[in-house]
Design an enzyme around this catalytic site. Structure first.
Site, PDB file in Angstrom:
ATOM      1  N   GLY A 192       0.850  -1.278  -0.016  1.00  0.00           N
ATOM      2  CA  GLY A 192      -0.006   0.027   0.078  1.00  0.00           C
ATOM      3  C   GLY A 192       0.645   1.236   0.080  1.00  0.00           C
ATOM      4  N   GLU A 214       4.091  -6.815   1.080  1.00  0.00           N
ATOM      5  CA  GLU A 214       3.329  -7.091  -0.233  1.00  0.00           C
ATOM      6  C   GLU A 214       3.226  -5.730  -1.116  1.00  0.00           C
ATOM      7  OE1 GLU A 214      -0.441  -8.248   0.831  1.00  0.00           O
ATOM      8  OE2 GLU A 214       0.120  -9.946   1.845  1.00  0.00           O
ATOM      9  N   ARG A 225       1.977  -1.117  -6.073  1.00  0.00           N
ATOM     10  CA  ARG A 225       2.205   0.268  -6.849  1.00  0.00           C
ATOM     11  C   ARG A 225       3.610   0.649  -6.772  1.00  0.00           C
ATOM     12  NH1 ARG A 225      -2.323   3.465  -7.189  1.00  0.00           N
ATOM     13  NH2 ARG A 225      -3.410   2.514  -5.621  1.00  0.00           N
ATOM     14  N   ARG A 236      -8.142   4.637 -14.199  1.00  0.00           N
ATOM     15  CA  ARG A 236      -8.140   5.446 -13.143  1.00  0.00           C
ATOM     16  C   ARG A 236      -8.757   6.609 -12.929  1.00  0.00           C
ATOM     17  NH1 ARG A 236      -3.807   6.681 -10.775  1.00  0.00           N
ATOM     18  NH2 ARG A 236      -4.201   6.015  -8.544  1.00  0.00           N
ATOM     19  N   TYR A 249     -11.383   6.596  -9.878  1.00  0.00           N
ATOM     20  CA  TYR A 249     -10.842   7.232  -8.801  1.00  0.00           C
ATOM     21  C   TYR A 249     -10.651   8.912  -8.925  1.00  0.00           C
ATOM     22  CZ  TYR A 249      -9.038   2.436  -7.872  1.00  0.00           C
ATOM     23  OH  TYR A 249      -8.879   1.218  -7.711  1.00  0.00           O
ATOM     24  N   CYS A 269     -17.626   6.110 -26.033  1.00  0.00           N
ATOM     25  CA  CYS A 269     -18.871   6.581 -25.760  1.00  0.00           C
ATOM     26  C   CYS A 269     -19.190   6.805 -24.420  1.00  0.00           C
ATOM     27  CB  CYS A 269     -19.895   6.171 -26.869  1.00  0.00           C
ATOM     28  SG  CYS A 269     -21.383   6.881 -26.986  1.00  0.00           S
TER      29      CYS A 269
END
Length: 405
Positions: free
Chosen positions: A230, A264, A267, A303, A307, A333
């Site tokens: 994270g 883990e 990103r 994204r 987001y 569209c």
């Protein structure tokens, strides 16, 4: 001004491979991985989160660096194995593992299941019994820590679907200890993504360590502590956390405990190692509103639509056009098909634009909406550009349906 990926001009890559095009830097992948090993040491197991970017060549590169993997589906496990990854260094996370996925992972010899509910414990125990095995498990505990990130990627609160509540954790471990075909290995948490402050991560670590100590007093000894991933990256002007300082704090909190540390990252390993190249098709005016229409779309990078995420966008080469304010949009569209709103850009038809920070949750979240083909992907190593995913063809896209006509 000409923008490069390592030693190759992005404009040259666009000419060679076409657009839209994903371009990744192998050196950037390596540097990001080594930042973790330098901070946490070689004893920490890094399990790259495959969901961030599952390209086989990227997985193979991380495997060559010694990485383990964090997966959330049987398909991701198959990709890891195809890329030469080690099942014995692979963690299987996710809230809805099917019977087939659990059986596949057990037979492959994965390191551990991160279990998220009591029914999942029962399912894994039953399948392990049928196979004559003891399944390695840890419990994903929800520490109820506010990650202070976008609500769609916050996973550590009581309101989220992930993990087992902290209040129920001890009972859940006792229940797992009573199931004969489970081997309790550790504890796991993951409180969210794109975290830019260390405080929530440290708070989660402290809560888990207190729980570990309580479990030890009850005769349930754990082998590893998995703090998830994270950690965020810079998309615009974020101040990211100091990885070395975070590592030092975690090491201090661990004290003399004989716990293997697992992380883990996803990103933070790939996000800023990739860009999306896209060609301007038209510049359009609707009264006072300007639109730069490009050949990439929300199906290639969703994204911003999903987001409202920021991605820096610039020209790949110097242009004579004066900057103007425009929405940068794709041809799909949908009004939600945009990469930027009211952004300063100097662009005209035919120009090549570079969408930055597109290495994570970009190609991996792509779709074929509007019957659009997924882009090609290229991995650059110095002066070498390797095609690591061919551009789809319409024949490939329709094949599973043509066979059914």
């Amino acid at each position: 001004m000409t923008l490069y990926c390592e030693e190759l001009a992005l404009s040259g890559l666009a000419e060679q491979f076409g657009t839209p095009l994903y371009v990744y830097s192998q050196q950037a992948l390596t540097d990001a991985y080594r930042a973790y090993t330098d901070a946490f040491g070689s004893d920490t197991l890094l399990c790259y989160a495959v969901k961030a970017n599952g390209n086989l060549s990227i997985l193979r590169h991380f495997a060559s660096l010694g990485s383990g993997f964090d997966i959330v589906s049987g398909g991701e496990l198959e990709r890891v194995l195809a890329a030469g990854g080690d099942a014995g260094k692979t963690i299987f996370s996710g809230v809805g593992k099917s019977e087939a996925e659990i059986e596949y992972a057990l037979e492959a010899g994965i390191k551990c299941f991160n279990v998220e509910s009591l029914p999942e414990l029962d399912r894994i125990n039953s399948i392990a019994a049928r196979l004559g095995r003891r399944a390695p498990i840890s419990l994903r505990i929800n520490p109820d820590v506010d990650a202070q990130t976008h609500p769609y990627i916050s996973t550590g609160l009581k309101a989220n679907k992930f993990g087992i509540a902290m209040d129920d954790a001890e009972q859940a471990y006792r229940y797992a200890a009573g199931l004969p075909h489970l081997h309790i290995r550790g504890i796991d948490c993951h409180i969210g993504s794109q975290l830019t402050q260390s405080e929530p991560l440290i708070e989660a670590c402290e809560r888990l360590l207190a729980l570990i100590d309580r479990l030890s007093e009850q005769g349930i000894a754990l082998e590893h502590l998995d703090l998830g991933g994270g950690i965020g990256i810079v998309y615009q002007n974020e101040t990211t956390l100091d990885l070395a300082a975070y590592a030092d704090t975690v090491k201090r909190l661990l004290g003399g405990r004989s716990l293997k540390l697992i992380l883990e990252p996803g990103r933070s390993l790939v996000g800023n190692a990739g860009v999306l190249l896209t060609r301007v098709e038209f510049v359009k005016s609707n009264g006072d509103k300007q639109f730069v229409i490009v050949d990439a779309a929300m199906n290639d990078l969703m994204r911003p639509a999903l987001y409202q995420a920021y991605h820096h966008i610039e020209n790949a080469e110097a242009v004579d056009t004066s900057p103007f304010t425009a929405d940068i949009v794709g041809p799909v569209c949908e009004t939600g098909d945009f990469f930027a709103r009211d952004r300063e850009i100097a662009a005209q038809a035919g120009d090549l634009l570079v969408i930055r920070s597109a290495g994570a949750y970009a190609a991996s979240m792509g779709s074929n909406y509007n019957a659009r083909l997924k882009p090609a992907e290229v991995l650059v190593n110095g002066r070498e550009a390797k095609l690591v995913r061919r551009r789809e063809t319409q024949q490939q896209l329709m094949q599973n349906e043509l066979d059914c006509l």
